[in-house]
Scaffold this active site. Sequence first.
Site, PDB file in Angstrom:
ATOM      1  N   GLU A   1      -5.949  -8.029   3.868  1.00 24.96           N
ATOM      2  CA  GLU A   1      -5.449  -9.067   4.781  1.00 24.96           C
ATOM      3  C   GLU A   1      -6.608  -9.690   5.568  1.00 24.96           C
ATOM      4  O   GLU A   1      -6.680 -10.914   5.727  1.00 24.96           O
ATOM      5  CB  GLU A   1      -4.412  -8.464   5.732  1.00 24.96           C
TER       6      GLU A   1
ATOM      7  N   CYS B   1       2.669  -8.139  14.034  1.00 24.93           N
ATOM      8  CA  CYS B   1       4.045  -8.587  13.740  1.00 24.93           C
ATOM      9  C   CYS B   1       5.086  -7.703  14.433  1.00 24.93           C
ATOM     10  O   CYS B   1       4.798  -6.584  14.872  1.00 24.93           O
ATOM     11  CB  CYS B   1       4.267  -8.644  12.245  1.00 24.93           C
TER      12      CYS B   1
ATOM     13  N   CYS C   1       3.094 -12.473   2.878  1.00 29.56           N
ATOM     14  CA  CYS C   1       4.094 -12.469   3.956  1.00 29.56           C
ATOM     15  C   CYS C   1       3.924 -13.728   4.817  1.00 29.56           C
ATOM     16  O   CYS C   1       2.795 -14.087   5.171  1.00 29.56           O
ATOM     17  CB  CYS C   1       3.906 -11.218   4.815  1.00 29.56           C
TER      18      CYS C   1
ATOM     19  N   HIS D   1      -0.297  -9.012   1.491  1.00 32.24           N
ATOM     20  CA  HIS D   1      -1.457  -9.105   2.400  1.00 32.24           C
ATOM     21  C   HIS D   1      -2.153 -10.452   2.354  1.00 32.24           C
ATOM     22  O   HIS D   1      -2.995 -10.731   3.205  1.00 32.24           O
ATOM     23  CB  HIS D   1      -2.479  -8.010   2.051  1.00 32.24           C
TER      24      HIS D   1
ATOM     25  N   HIS E   1       0.832  -1.204   0.000  1.00 29.60           N
ATOM     26  CA  HIS E   1       0.000   0.000   0.000  1.00 29.60           C
ATOM     27  C   HIS E   1       0.865   1.252   0.000  1.00 29.60           C
ATOM     28  O   HIS E   1       1.057   1.887   1.042  1.00 29.60           O
ATOM     29  CB  HIS E   1      -0.945  -0.018   1.200  1.00 29.60           C
TER      30      HIS E   1
HETATM   31  S1  SF4 Z   1       6.404  -8.074   8.196  1.00 28.04           S
HETATM   32 FE1  SF4 Z   1       4.490  -7.429   9.222  1.00 28.04          FE
HETATM   33  S2  SF4 Z   1       3.898  -5.463   8.256  1.00 28.04           S
HETATM   34 FE2  SF4 Z   1       5.407  -6.470   6.944  1.00 28.04          FE
HETATM   35  S3  SF4 Z   1       4.192  -7.566   5.402  1.00 28.04           S
HETATM   36 FE3  SF4 Z   1       4.696  -9.023   7.066  1.00 28.04          FE
HETATM   37  S4  SF4 Z   1       2.999  -8.916   8.473  1.00 28.04           S
HETATM   38 FE4  SF4 Z   1       2.823  -7.132   7.137  1.00 28.04          FE
END
Ligand code: SF4
Length: 278
Positions: free
Chosen positions: A125, A192, A95, A73, A40
């Site tokens: 997400e 996270c 991710c 996401h 984003h």
């Molecule tokens: S590290 Fe965290 S903020 Fe980055 S893409 Fe993964 S879950 Fe999303």
Amino acid sequence: MKIELITPRGFCRGVQNALDLLDKALAQGLQPYVLNEIVHNKTIIAAYQQKGVIFVKDLQSVPPHSYIVFSAHGVSPGTRSQAAARKLKILDATCPLVKKVHQEAVAYTRQGTHIIYIGHQKHEEAAGVCGEAPQNITLIEKASDIALIPRGQKQYAVLTQTTLNVKETARLIAELKKIWPHLREPDKKDICHATTVRQEAVQKAAAQVEAIIIIGSQNSSNSARLQETAAAAGCRAYLVDNYRELPPEIKQYQRIGLTSGASAPEYLVQECLEFLQT
Ligand code: SF4
């Protein structure tokens, strides 16, 4: 003006991996389509459009047998099935930390545990995770949504979007525990590490500056949470894509903090720094 460059800031591992995957596809001469935004950030999207990447809102717009990139996401199983039906070749940038939440949703559902998912209604997400078991997940954003959770289930568990406000989420989970004291939570929290440490850094800086600039796009969840964190700590907070969007009063501050969301490129921070110093 004294400027504090806040660290850590900028790309998280998940964003960097997603961009690397797309760069590799371009380097191989592929024509990648991307479902929604790869990350984003307006500047990044515009740069990839220049390079020929095509961003689409739905898979119907993608010609069969094409390469489709799923963003950091993540997507729902329904979207994966649609891609398979159209014989699309998937390049998956989800991710791993988002995948972990998908796996938790599947495991809890198998155990007959009702899932309370804290997240933002329209965020990709959230849509991806809730798509794992739509009949077994209630999405809530705020305390008043608790009324939406069906009562009388055997067990309850809570999962969250990875980029939420750490403090607000803890407060909401505490509210849930008043109703369901045995509410199950993942061993390792879903918000996270990258999100958590960026919020902590902003909170610390907020005590020392009058205002904080966050470089990031308005639709970036983690960037918006940094703005909220700064504001909650009593600091004026500006969330802008680049320094050109800053209001004229910005130069009146004596002490200012500067950071960026997890999907904002560092060169935009450095441009802003230069602007503030001149
Ligand atoms: S590290 Fe965290 S903020 Fe980055 S893409 Fe993964 S879950 Fe999303």
